[in-house]
Design a protein around this motif. Sequence first.
Motif, PDB file in Angstrom:
ATOM      1  N   VAL A   6       4.018  11.990   2.620  1.00 34.91           N
ATOM      2  CA  VAL A   6       2.865  11.158   2.251  1.00 34.91           C
ATOM      3  C   VAL A   6       3.116   9.700   2.620  1.00 34.91           C
ATOM      4  O   VAL A   6       2.225   9.011   3.139  1.00 34.91           O
ATOM      5  N   CYS A   7       4.335   9.214   2.358  1.00 36.80           N
ATOM      6  CA  CYS A   7       4.647   7.819   2.691  1.00 36.80           C
ATOM      7  C   CYS A   7       4.619   7.585   4.195  1.00 36.80           C
ATOM      8  O   CYS A   7       4.174   6.524   4.659  1.00 36.80           O
ATOM      9  N   VAL A  52       0.837   4.173  -3.023  1.00 40.16           N
ATOM     10  CA  VAL A  52       0.605   5.604  -2.743  1.00 40.16           C
ATOM     11  C   VAL A  52       1.828   6.417  -3.154  1.00 40.16           C
ATOM     12  O   VAL A  52       1.703   7.489  -3.755  1.00 40.16           O
ATOM     13  N   PRO A  98       0.816  -1.228   0.000  1.00 42.84           N
ATOM     14  CA  PRO A  98       0.000   0.000   0.000  1.00 42.84           C
ATOM     15  C   PRO A  98       0.850   1.278   0.000  1.00 42.84           C
ATOM     16  O   PRO A  98       0.514   2.252  -0.691  1.00 42.84           O
ATOM     17  N   VAL A  99       1.942   1.255   0.768  1.00 39.18           N
ATOM     18  CA  VAL A  99       2.815   2.442   0.805  1.00 39.18           C
ATOM     19  C   VAL A  99       3.443   2.669  -0.563  1.00 39.18           C
ATOM     20  O   VAL A  99       3.518   3.816  -1.045  1.00 39.18           O
ATOM     21  N   VAL A 123       2.754   9.214   6.432  1.00 41.56           N
ATOM     22  CA  VAL A 123       1.343   9.192   6.841  1.00 41.56           C
ATOM     23  C   VAL A 123       0.723   7.840   6.474  1.00 41.56           C
ATOM     24  O   VAL A 123       0.011   7.215   7.271  1.00 41.56           O
ATOM     25  N   THR A 124       1.004   7.383   5.262  1.00 43.92           N
ATOM     26  CA  THR A 124       0.422   6.117   4.795  1.00 43.92           C
ATOM     27  C   THR A 124       0.901   4.943   5.637  1.00 43.92           C
ATOM     28  O   THR A 124       0.097   4.086   6.037  1.00 43.92           O
ATOM     29  N   VAL A 125       2.197   4.874   5.884  1.00 44.09           N
ATOM     30  CA  VAL A 125       2.734   3.734   6.638  1.00 44.09           C
ATOM     31  C   VAL A 125       2.190   3.739   8.067  1.00 44.09           C
ATOM     32  O   VAL A 125       1.921   2.673   8.649  1.00 44.09           O
ATOM     33  N   CYS A 126       2.011   4.915   8.657  1.00 45.88           N
ATOM     34  CA  CYS A 126       1.467   4.990  10.017  1.00 45.88           C
ATOM     35  C   CYS A 126       0.015   4.527  10.062  1.00 45.88           C
ATOM     36  O   CYS A 126      -0.383   3.751  10.948  1.00 45.88           O
ATOM     37  N   VAL A 127      -0.788   4.975   9.107  1.00 40.38           N
ATOM     38  CA  VAL A 127      -2.200   4.596   9.077  1.00 40.38           C
ATOM     39  C   VAL A 127      -2.347   3.095   8.832  1.00 40.38           C
ATOM     40  O   VAL A 127      -3.085   2.396   9.546  1.00 40.38           O
ATOM     41  N   VAL A 128      -1.649   2.596   7.802  1.00 40.51           N
ATOM     42  CA  VAL A 128      -1.761   1.169   7.467  1.00 40.51           C
ATOM     43  C   VAL A 128      -1.273   0.307   8.625  1.00 40.51           C
ATOM     44  O   VAL A 128      -1.915  -0.684   9.005  1.00 40.51           O
TER      45      VAL A 128
END
Length: 555
Positions: free
Chosen positions: A538-539, A183, A179-180, A541-546
């Motif tokens: 952005v990466c 994105v 996912p990261v 934020v994405t890695v933290c959320v996922v």
Amino acid sequence: MALTAAAIVILTLVAMTTGRLPAVLALTCALVAGGLLGIASPSELFAGLSNGGVITVAAMLVIAKGVLHTGVVSRATYRLLSGVQTSGQALRRLIPPVGFISALINTTPIVAMLIPAARELQQRSGIPARGVLLPIAHATTLAGSATLIGTSSNLLIASLAAPAGAKVAMFSFVPIAVPVALVGWAVLLLTAPAMLRGRTEGADRDLSWHAEIPVAAQANAVGRTAAELGIETTVEFELAEIRRQGKPAAAESVLEAGDRLIYRSTEAGVRILWGSPRFSLSPKPLYLVAIATNEQARVRDLEENEDIMVVAAQTTTALRDTPAAAGALCLVTSESVAALDDHSLVGVWQKAAGKAPQTGKTWIALLILAAVIVAGSFGFAPVELIAVAGAAMTVLTGVLTPRSAARALDWNILAIIAGSIGLGTIVVKSGLGEHISEAILTLSAGKPALVVLVLAVSTTVMTNVVTNAAAAAILTPVVLTIAARTDLNPVLLLAMVGTCISFTFLNPFSHQSNLMVMRPGGYSTRTFIRYGLPLTAVCLVTVCVVSWVLLTYWH
């Protein structure tokens, strides 16, 4: 002891970051200091030399070279870039397939193969290489973290986690890394056209070289035209004529086996043509030769020795008619340097290019890679044993010679990984790892979301100032301690750290791929920071959320 270890680690990281000492030397000094001070035993400090992760990295370097040696990546790249009109279009075509390959083999040689393709695209279509190379380098780094064998840091994490009972499998990194990566790719596609504009300065090319390139029977150029293949006209060369059975054929003719393509070219253009996978040229290096003396001979007389073949000369006439004047320059291939040393016409010589890609073993190389992936995924045997078996098969099947396989081993990288394992041992044995874990838990108040945030930010900062291997070696034991104290899934936490280690977007010196594209793309450190900041944000934020979602709802 923890304070002493902290001093050793900090001094080592500073030396590596500032470049005051080579990374290998800095790590060696740290290990010696750790041993002399009694932090760990020599066998523990130098255990990295026999570590399964290091062995697997070495074997995968051989397998990767075998795949790339067939020219399959080059052929696919040239085909993907055929007819593109903008850098955005080039990136949309390249990023998904190149990213997929990067998840299976080391990213560095892939980027190396893409540099000449980007240059040729610039020459053929006027699309600046600077708009393509940096996004591709970042895309491969992101995708490389998706599998166990995609990057050396993942292998290192797995080997360090195994003794603690955390089993990291082939695709353990996929739930977070993929996912990261997707994105991140979207960010690259959106920002590259606007942020990496610019042209490479052009200059008039002196097409003073006459090159004669044969088309082999197994060449993938057979059945297609030079224009379709993108080998008709570029800044570095232009097709003058096609010779078929000694007679001229139209430049727009469909190529046949045995055709000889006559080019006007620069010296760099000859090297580009020789390195093209289109022709299935012989597996011999290219040498630049200066003629020794006037002997009333022709350039073709160099071929009196059957081991030598003349590819090009600095002339305006056919090679058979070009006088072998003293000081004249030629580009030739040879079975051995001894043939050049012994030839009376050869004054001095130097290697000009490596061997041409060998397409005949493509399927064998790909089957070996696939077998390693499948066997490793199902756990048929330890991954290091499977990888070494694959490397051995790469040699036994003739994809690589034993000498080429040995040259595939990057001893500097292997030594850095082995030394980083020793540095991680110092962190663990001294109790420093416990203190770091305690600090992170205190800072995050033990809350999963904050643990994820602190680890992600810490990893991203560290990976941009020290080597990936050092970051993995120091953080893996810390993550295992945090997982044990918070009851969080250790494999998911390690996958998150492995993914964040790939965020080497801000510092051109933090990853080899960055350095490789820096000069060809005309990038500066400021370019890396300006282009890397939004991608990193952005990466992160994405890695933290996922990671938070998976750690909370997937047990």
